[in-house]
Design a protein around this motif. Structure first.
Motif, PDB file in Angstrom:
ATOM      1  N   PHE A 144      44.608  38.733  44.860  1.00  0.00           N
ATOM      2  CA  PHE A 144      45.736  39.558  45.289  1.00  0.00           C
ATOM      3  C   PHE A 144      45.229  40.718  46.137  1.00  0.00           C
ATOM      4  O   PHE A 144      44.148  41.241  45.889  1.00  0.00           O
ATOM      5  CB  PHE A 144      46.474  40.123  44.063  1.00  0.00           C
ATOM      6  CG  PHE A 144      46.983  39.064  43.127  1.00  0.00           C
ATOM      7  CD1 PHE A 144      48.198  38.446  43.362  1.00  0.00           C
ATOM      8  CD2 PHE A 144      46.250  38.688  42.019  1.00  0.00           C
ATOM      9  CE1 PHE A 144      48.675  37.473  42.500  1.00  0.00           C
ATOM     10  CE2 PHE A 144      46.712  37.713  41.142  1.00  0.00           C
ATOM     11  CZ  PHE A 144      47.932  37.099  41.389  1.00  0.00           C
ATOM     12  N   SER A 145      46.033  41.108  47.104  1.00  0.00           N
ATOM     13  CA  SER A 145      45.659  42.233  47.961  1.00  0.00           C
ATOM     14  C   SER A 145      46.894  43.087  48.241  1.00  0.00           C
ATOM     15  O   SER A 145      47.908  42.553  48.681  1.00  0.00           O
ATOM     16  CB  SER A 145      45.077  41.724  49.282  1.00  0.00           C
ATOM     17  OG  SER A 145      44.705  42.803  50.101  1.00  0.00           O
ATOM     18  N   PRO A 146      46.825  44.383  47.972  1.00  0.00           N
ATOM     19  CA  PRO A 146      45.698  45.149  47.429  1.00  0.00           C
ATOM     20  C   PRO A 146      45.562  44.909  45.920  1.00  0.00           C
ATOM     21  O   PRO A 146      46.519  44.507  45.267  1.00  0.00           O
ATOM     22  CB  PRO A 146      46.075  46.591  47.714  1.00  0.00           C
ATOM     23  CG  PRO A 146      47.572  46.606  47.692  1.00  0.00           C
ATOM     24  CD  PRO A 146      47.984  45.255  48.248  1.00  0.00           C
ATOM     25  N   ASN A 147      44.394  45.181  45.417  1.00  0.00           N
ATOM     26  CA  ASN A 147      44.121  45.065  43.990  1.00  0.00           C
ATOM     27  C   ASN A 147      43.094  46.110  43.596  1.00  0.00           C
ATOM     28  O   ASN A 147      41.962  46.030  44.067  1.00  0.00           O
ATOM     29  CB  ASN A 147      43.614  43.673  43.647  1.00  0.00           C
ATOM     30  CG  ASN A 147      43.488  43.455  42.153  1.00  0.00           C
ATOM     31  OD1 ASN A 147      44.051  44.199  41.364  1.00  0.00           O
ATOM     32  ND2 ASN A 147      42.738  42.438  41.764  1.00  0.00           N
ATOM     33  N   SER A 174      50.482  32.713  36.094  1.00  0.00           N
ATOM     34  CA  SER A 174      50.537  31.863  34.903  1.00  0.00           C
ATOM     35  C   SER A 174      50.169  30.414  35.210  1.00  0.00           C
ATOM     36  O   SER A 174      49.816  29.666  34.311  1.00  0.00           O
ATOM     37  CB  SER A 174      51.926  31.935  34.264  1.00  0.00           C
ATOM     38  OG  SER A 174      52.905  31.434  35.150  1.00  0.00           O
ATOM     39  N   LEU A 175      50.220  30.013  36.481  1.00  0.00           N
ATOM     40  CA  LEU A 175      49.824  28.659  36.866  1.00  0.00           C
ATOM     41  C   LEU A 175      48.323  28.550  37.079  1.00  0.00           C
ATOM     42  O   LEU A 175      47.757  27.452  37.015  1.00  0.00           O
ATOM     43  CB  LEU A 175      50.563  28.240  38.143  1.00  0.00           C
ATOM     44  CG  LEU A 175      52.093  28.292  38.070  1.00  0.00           C
ATOM     45  CD1 LEU A 175      52.699  27.958  39.424  1.00  0.00           C
ATOM     46  CD2 LEU A 175      52.613  27.365  36.994  1.00  0.00           C
ATOM     47  N   HIS A 176      47.693  29.683  37.386  1.00  0.00           N
ATOM     48  CA  HIS A 176      46.243  29.750  37.639  1.00  0.00           C
ATOM     49  C   HIS A 176      45.732  31.009  36.926  1.00  0.00           C
ATOM     50  O   HIS A 176      45.551  32.055  37.575  1.00  0.00           O
ATOM     51  CB  HIS A 176      45.954  29.826  39.140  1.00  0.00           C
ATOM     52  CG  HIS A 176      46.674  28.793  39.946  1.00  0.00           C
ATOM     53  ND1 HIS A 176      47.862  29.059  40.595  1.00  0.00           N
ATOM     54  CD2 HIS A 176      46.390  27.492  40.176  1.00  0.00           C
ATOM     55  CE1 HIS A 176      48.272  27.950  41.203  1.00  0.00           C
ATOM     56  NE2 HIS A 176      47.401  26.991  40.965  1.00  0.00           N
ATOM     57  N   PRO A 177      45.516  30.971  35.609  1.00  0.00           N
ATOM     58  CA  PRO A 177      45.202  32.172  34.820  1.00  0.00           C
ATOM     59  C   PRO A 177      43.980  32.959  35.279  1.00  0.00           C
ATOM     60  O   PRO A 177      43.857  34.136  34.949  1.00  0.00           O
ATOM     61  CB  PRO A 177      44.990  31.617  33.403  1.00  0.00           C
ATOM     62  CG  PRO A 177      45.729  30.322  33.388  1.00  0.00           C
ATOM     63  CD  PRO A 177      45.627  29.774  34.782  1.00  0.00           C
ATOM     64  N   GLN A 178      43.083  32.345  36.037  1.00  0.00           N
ATOM     65  CA  GLN A 178      41.920  33.087  36.532  1.00  0.00           C
ATOM     66  C   GLN A 178      42.297  34.066  37.643  1.00  0.00           C
ATOM     67  O   GLN A 178      41.504  34.925  38.007  1.00  0.00           O
ATOM     68  CB  GLN A 178      40.812  32.126  36.989  1.00  0.00           C
ATOM     69  CG  GLN A 178      41.124  31.299  38.223  1.00  0.00           C
ATOM     70  CD  GLN A 178      41.830  29.972  37.933  1.00  0.00           C
ATOM     71  OE1 GLN A 178      42.620  29.854  37.002  1.00  0.00           O
ATOM     72  NE2 GLN A 178      41.565  28.969  38.754  1.00  0.00           N
ATOM     73  N   MET A 179      43.516  33.950  38.175  1.00  0.00           N
ATOM     74  CA  MET A 179      43.987  34.877  39.211  1.00  0.00           C
ATOM     75  C   MET A 179      44.517  36.132  38.524  1.00  0.00           C
ATOM     76  O   MET A 179      45.515  36.058  37.804  1.00  0.00           O
ATOM     77  CB  MET A 179      45.104  34.237  40.048  1.00  0.00           C
ATOM     78  CG  MET A 179      44.677  33.052  40.862  1.00  0.00           C
ATOM     79  SD  MET A 179      46.061  32.264  41.723  1.00  0.00           S
ATOM     80  CE  MET A 179      46.572  33.594  42.826  1.00  0.00           C
ATOM     81  N   VAL A 180      43.855  37.265  38.735  1.00  0.00           N
ATOM     82  CA  VAL A 180      44.229  38.506  38.050  1.00  0.00           C
ATOM     83  C   VAL A 180      44.365  39.646  39.044  1.00  0.00           C
ATOM     84  O   VAL A 180      43.714  39.680  40.087  1.00  0.00           O
ATOM     85  CB  VAL A 180      43.204  38.872  36.961  1.00  0.00           C
ATOM     86  CG1 VAL A 180      43.220  37.844  35.837  1.00  0.00           C
ATOM     87  CG2 VAL A 180      41.809  39.015  37.532  1.00  0.00           C
ATOM     88  N   GLY A 181      45.223  40.579  38.686  1.00  0.00           N
ATOM     89  CA  GLY A 181      45.419  41.774  39.497  1.00  0.00           C
ATOM     90  C   GLY A 181      45.912  42.896  38.619  1.00  0.00           C
ATOM     91  O   GLY A 181      46.100  42.728  37.412  1.00  0.00           O
ATOM     92  N   ALA A 182      46.131  44.046  39.218  1.00  0.00           N
ATOM     93  CA  ALA A 182      46.577  45.205  38.452  1.00  0.00           C
ATOM     94  C   ALA A 182      47.499  46.082  39.284  1.00  0.00           C
ATOM     95  O   ALA A 182      47.367  46.164  40.509  1.00  0.00           O
ATOM     96  CB  ALA A 182      45.377  46.016  37.976  1.00  0.00           C
ATOM     97  N   LEU A 183      48.421  46.719  38.588  1.00  0.00           N
ATOM     98  CA  LEU A 183      49.267  47.771  39.165  1.00  0.00           C
ATOM     99  C   LEU A 183      48.766  49.079  38.597  1.00  0.00           C
ATOM    100  O   LEU A 183      48.446  49.168  37.410  1.00  0.00           O
ATOM    101  CB  LEU A 183      50.732  47.581  38.768  1.00  0.00           C
ATOM    102  CG  LEU A 183      51.415  46.340  39.299  1.00  0.00           C
ATOM    103  CD1 LEU A 183      52.799  46.204  38.674  1.00  0.00           C
ATOM    104  CD2 LEU A 183      51.512  46.410  40.811  1.00  0.00           C
ATOM    105  N   ASN A 184      48.684  50.083  39.436  1.00  0.00           N
ATOM    106  CA  ASN A 184      48.238  51.399  39.007  1.00  0.00           C
ATOM    107  C   ASN A 184      49.311  52.399  39.368  1.00  0.00           C
ATOM    108  O   ASN A 184      49.501  52.715  40.532  1.00  0.00           O
ATOM    109  CB  ASN A 184      46.898  51.748  39.662  1.00  0.00           C
ATOM    110  CG  ASN A 184      46.275  52.974  39.057  1.00  0.00           C
ATOM    111  OD1 ASN A 184      46.937  53.759  38.381  1.00  0.00           O
ATOM    112  ND2 ASN A 184      44.995  53.155  39.295  1.00  0.00           N
ATOM    113  N   ALA A 228      43.135  49.742  37.021  1.00  0.00           N
ATOM    114  CA  ALA A 228      43.945  49.629  35.815  1.00  0.00           C
ATOM    115  C   ALA A 228      44.069  48.162  35.475  1.00  0.00           C
ATOM    116  O   ALA A 228      44.963  47.489  35.927  1.00  0.00           O
ATOM    117  CB  ALA A 228      45.297  50.268  36.047  1.00  0.00           C
ATOM    118  N   CYS A 229      43.137  47.637  34.709  1.00  0.00           N
ATOM    119  CA  CYS A 229      43.104  46.210  34.422  1.00  0.00           C
ATOM    120  C   CYS A 229      43.711  45.916  33.068  1.00  0.00           C
ATOM    121  O   CYS A 229      43.620  46.728  32.149  1.00  0.00           O
ATOM    122  CB  CYS A 229      41.670  45.690  34.455  1.00  0.00           C
ATOM    123  SG  CYS A 229      40.941  45.877  36.084  1.00  0.00           S
TER     124      CYS A 229
END
Length: 144
Positions: free
Chosen positions: A58-61, A116-126, A138-139
């Motif tokens: 994801f971008s930005p992350n 949820s389809l690709h659980p290794q894809m992670v991001g964060a909202l700050n 903020a993970c």
């Protein structure tokens, strides 16, 4: 000949009316907009889904989101994704390639999210204004 001249005159008048004059179209100084603009369009944060790349998916992350802002996810990948924030019960539903999620009011949220389809894809909202370099992203439970 006279009929042709009359026809050209009417055509010219029709062109002038459709391109100028009053009513807020071309060249007039009317304060009425000709097309409505979406409300809050400048307060939308777009997070681009770039692909199945772990913390670089994801971008930005992390994405900064402050009061009054909404978030959308735009799928720039070639496969469908579905973003979830488990702690908040947020689910974008399927986002097809090239599509964008519905806007979500997530102002001042500091949470991790994942596909949820690709659980290794992670991001964060700050939700913080601007974190200091020592704060880190903020993970959530899915990492960054």
């Amino acid at each position: 000949m006279r009929a042709r001249t009359l026809m050209q005159t009417f055509a010219a008048m029709a062109l002038c009316v459709s391109c100028g004059g009053s009513g807020g179209y071309g060249g007039s100084s009317s304060s009425t907009p000709t097309t409505p603009s979406p409300s809050g369009a400048t307060n939308v944060i777009t997070i681009t889904i770039t692909g199945v790349k772990g913390a670089l998916s994801f971008s930005p992350n992390p994405a900064q989101c402050a009061t009054g802002q909404t978030v959308v996810w735009k799928n720039a990948d070639s496969v469908t994704h579905r973003v979830e924030i488990d702690d908040l019960g947020v689910n974008t539903g399927d986002i097809a390639p090239g599509a964008t999620s519905q806007p979500m009011s997530l102002a001042n949220v500091s949470k991790g999210y994942h596909c949820s389809l690709h659980p290794q894809m992670v991001g964060a909202l700050n939700g913080a204004a601007t974190p200091s370099p020592s704060d880190g992203p903020a993970c959530g439970p899915y990492g960054c």
